[in-house]
Design a protein around this motif. Sequence first.
Motif, mmCIF file in Angstrom:
data_model
loop_
_atom_site.group_PDB
_atom_site.id
_atom_site.type_symbol
_atom_site.label_atom_id
_atom_site.label_comp_id
_atom_site.label_asym_id
_atom_site.label_seq_id
_atom_site.Cartn_x
_atom_site.Cartn_y
_atom_site.Cartn_z
ATOM 1 N N PRO A 55 0.835 -1.200 0.000
ATOM 2 C CA PRO A 55 0.000 0.000 0.000
ATOM 3 C C PRO A 55 0.874 1.255 0.000
ATOM 4 O O PRO A 55 1.991 1.241 0.501
ATOM 5 C CB PRO A 55 -0.785 -0.123 1.310
ATOM 6 C CG PRO A 55 0.085 -0.953 2.189
ATOM 7 C CD PRO A 55 0.837 -1.892 1.275
ATOM 8 N N ARG A 56 0.337 2.340 -0.576
ATOM 9 C CA ARG A 56 1.065 3.602 -0.596
ATOM 10 C C ARG A 56 1.236 4.109 0.832
ATOM 11 O O ARG A 56 0.368 3.963 1.680
ATOM 12 C CB ARG A 56 0.295 4.638 -1.418
ATOM 13 C CG ARG A 56 1.043 5.952 -1.569
ATOM 14 C CD ARG A 56 0.215 7.000 -2.274
ATOM 15 N NE ARG A 56 -0.884 7.496 -1.481
ATOM 16 C CZ ARG A 56 -0.765 8.417 -0.531
ATOM 17 N NH1 ARG A 56 0.387 8.937 -0.237
ATOM 18 N NH2 ARG A 56 -1.820 8.795 0.155
ATOM 19 N N ASP A 57 2.358 4.739 1.087
ATOM 20 C CA ASP A 57 2.632 5.328 2.395
ATOM 21 C C ASP A 57 1.731 6.559 2.577
ATOM 22 O O ASP A 57 1.897 7.552 1.869
ATOM 23 C CB ASP A 57 4.110 5.718 2.474
ATOM 24 C CG ASP A 57 4.467 6.366 3.792
ATOM 25 O OD1 ASP A 57 3.633 6.324 4.722
ATOM 26 O OD2 ASP A 57 5.563 6.925 3.896
ATOM 27 N N PRO A 58 0.774 6.525 3.508
ATOM 28 C CA PRO A 58 -0.143 7.661 3.664
ATOM 29 C C PRO A 58 0.526 8.928 4.174
ATOM 30 O O PRO A 58 -0.032 10.009 4.065
ATOM 31 C CB PRO A 58 -1.191 7.140 4.651
ATOM 32 C CG PRO A 58 -0.509 6.053 5.394
ATOM 33 C CD PRO A 58 0.486 5.448 4.434
ATOM 34 N N THR A 59 1.722 8.823 4.723
ATOM 35 C CA THR A 59 2.422 10.012 5.208
ATOM 36 C C THR A 59 3.378 10.569 4.161
ATOM 37 O O THR A 59 4.134 11.488 4.437
ATOM 38 C CB THR A 59 3.225 9.685 6.484
ATOM 39 O OG1 THR A 59 4.221 8.706 6.171
ATOM 40 C CG2 THR A 59 2.312 9.153 7.579
ATOM 41 N N SER A 60 3.327 10.009 2.961
ATOM 42 C CA SER A 60 4.252 10.399 1.901
ATOM 43 C C SER A 60 4.080 11.867 1.513
ATOM 44 O O SER A 60 2.973 12.359 1.359
ATOM 45 C CB SER A 60 4.042 9.528 0.671
ATOM 46 O OG SER A 60 4.789 10.018 -0.406
ATOM 47 N N VAL A 61 5.204 12.544 1.337
ATOM 48 C CA VAL A 61 5.173 13.926 0.856
ATOM 49 C C VAL A 61 5.373 13.963 -0.648
ATOM 50 O O VAL A 61 5.251 15.004 -1.263
ATOM 51 C CB VAL A 61 6.247 14.801 1.537
ATOM 52 C CG1 VAL A 61 5.966 14.914 3.017
ATOM 53 C CG2 VAL A 61 7.638 14.247 1.299
ATOM 54 N N ALA A 62 5.702 12.835 -1.246
ATOM 55 C CA ALA A 62 6.036 12.792 -2.676
ATOM 56 C C ALA A 62 4.962 12.090 -3.480
ATOM 57 O O ALA A 62 5.253 11.238 -4.295
ATOM 58 C CB ALA A 62 7.381 12.103 -2.870
ATOM 59 N N ILE A 63 3.709 12.439 -3.243
ATOM 60 C CA ILE A 63 2.633 11.798 -3.985
ATOM 61 C C ILE A 63 2.874 11.980 -5.477
ATOM 62 O O ILE A 63 2.830 11.050 -6.243
ATOM 63 C CB ILE A 63 1.270 12.346 -3.548
ATOM 64 C CG1 ILE A 63 1.012 11.945 -2.106
ATOM 65 C CG2 ILE A 63 0.165 11.823 -4.447
ATOM 66 C CD1 ILE A 63 -0.156 12.614 -1.471
ATOM 67 N N MET A 64 3.153 13.212 -5.893
ATOM 68 C CA MET A 64 3.591 13.470 -7.265
ATOM 69 C C MET A 64 4.869 14.279 -7.160
ATOM 70 O O MET A 64 4.906 15.306 -6.497
ATOM 71 C CB MET A 64 2.531 14.223 -8.058
ATOM 72 C CG MET A 64 1.360 13.352 -8.417
ATOM 73 S SD MET A 64 0.328 13.984 -9.740
ATOM 74 C CE MET A 64 -0.555 15.270 -8.941
ATOM 75 N N LEU A 65 5.909 13.790 -7.779
ATOM 76 C CA LEU A 65 7.222 14.416 -7.682
ATOM 77 C C LEU A 65 7.689 14.836 -9.063
ATOM 78 O O LEU A 65 7.680 14.038 -9.997
ATOM 79 C CB LEU A 65 8.223 13.428 -7.076
ATOM 80 C CG LEU A 65 9.673 13.879 -6.998
ATOM 81 C CD1 LEU A 65 9.809 15.071 -6.064
ATOM 82 C CD2 LEU A 65 10.551 12.746 -6.516
ATOM 83 N N THR A 66 8.094 16.086 -9.200
ATOM 84 C CA THR A 66 8.593 16.606 -10.468
ATOM 85 C C THR A 66 10.107 16.447 -10.511
ATOM 86 O O THR A 66 10.810 16.916 -9.615
ATOM 87 C CB THR A 66 8.225 18.091 -10.630
ATOM 88 O OG1 THR A 66 6.807 18.207 -10.536
ATOM 89 C CG2 THR A 66 8.691 18.614 -11.962
#
Length: 158
Positions: free
Chosen positions: A99-110
């Motif tokens: 599962p995706r890390d819900p605390t992730s700051v890099a949901i979309m990363l440029t």
Amino acid sequence: VTGVGGTTGHPSNGRTPYMVENTIDVSAVNGDSGTAQNDVLKCIDVPAETIIIAAGIEVLTACSGSVTVDVGITGSTAGFSDPDAYIDAYDATGASYAPRDPTSVAIMLTCKVADTIDVLFEGAASSAGKVRVWAVLCDISGIDETDRNTSTQHDTAV
């Protein structure tokens, strides 16, 4: 200041997201001895001027006991480095999607410069296992980087 085209429809040269993947036989790493604890595997090349919409991992064949994995960026994309940007400490001892890390700051990363999506093998060494690393990417490089706005389109009175 808006560009040429208006608000109806999308241009025919619009970009399309695409999925890339890489399946890794863990037992074939390090001269067929498997991964050591804290090994980082560079799994997916990300071209310059790309947005990473999502990334993840599927464990196809269980890794050795006590192995957890992180999925992220360990390079220096625009000053960003986060080895668990997408997946954090996923138990890789069972076959499943992480599962995706819900605390992730890099949901979309440029990514302005080319980089890689990496997997960090934590917890223990692994002499077995097979994982599929995947990412959804989209090219965001300029199609037409020419300023065609006229001086009357710029509000200079503000």
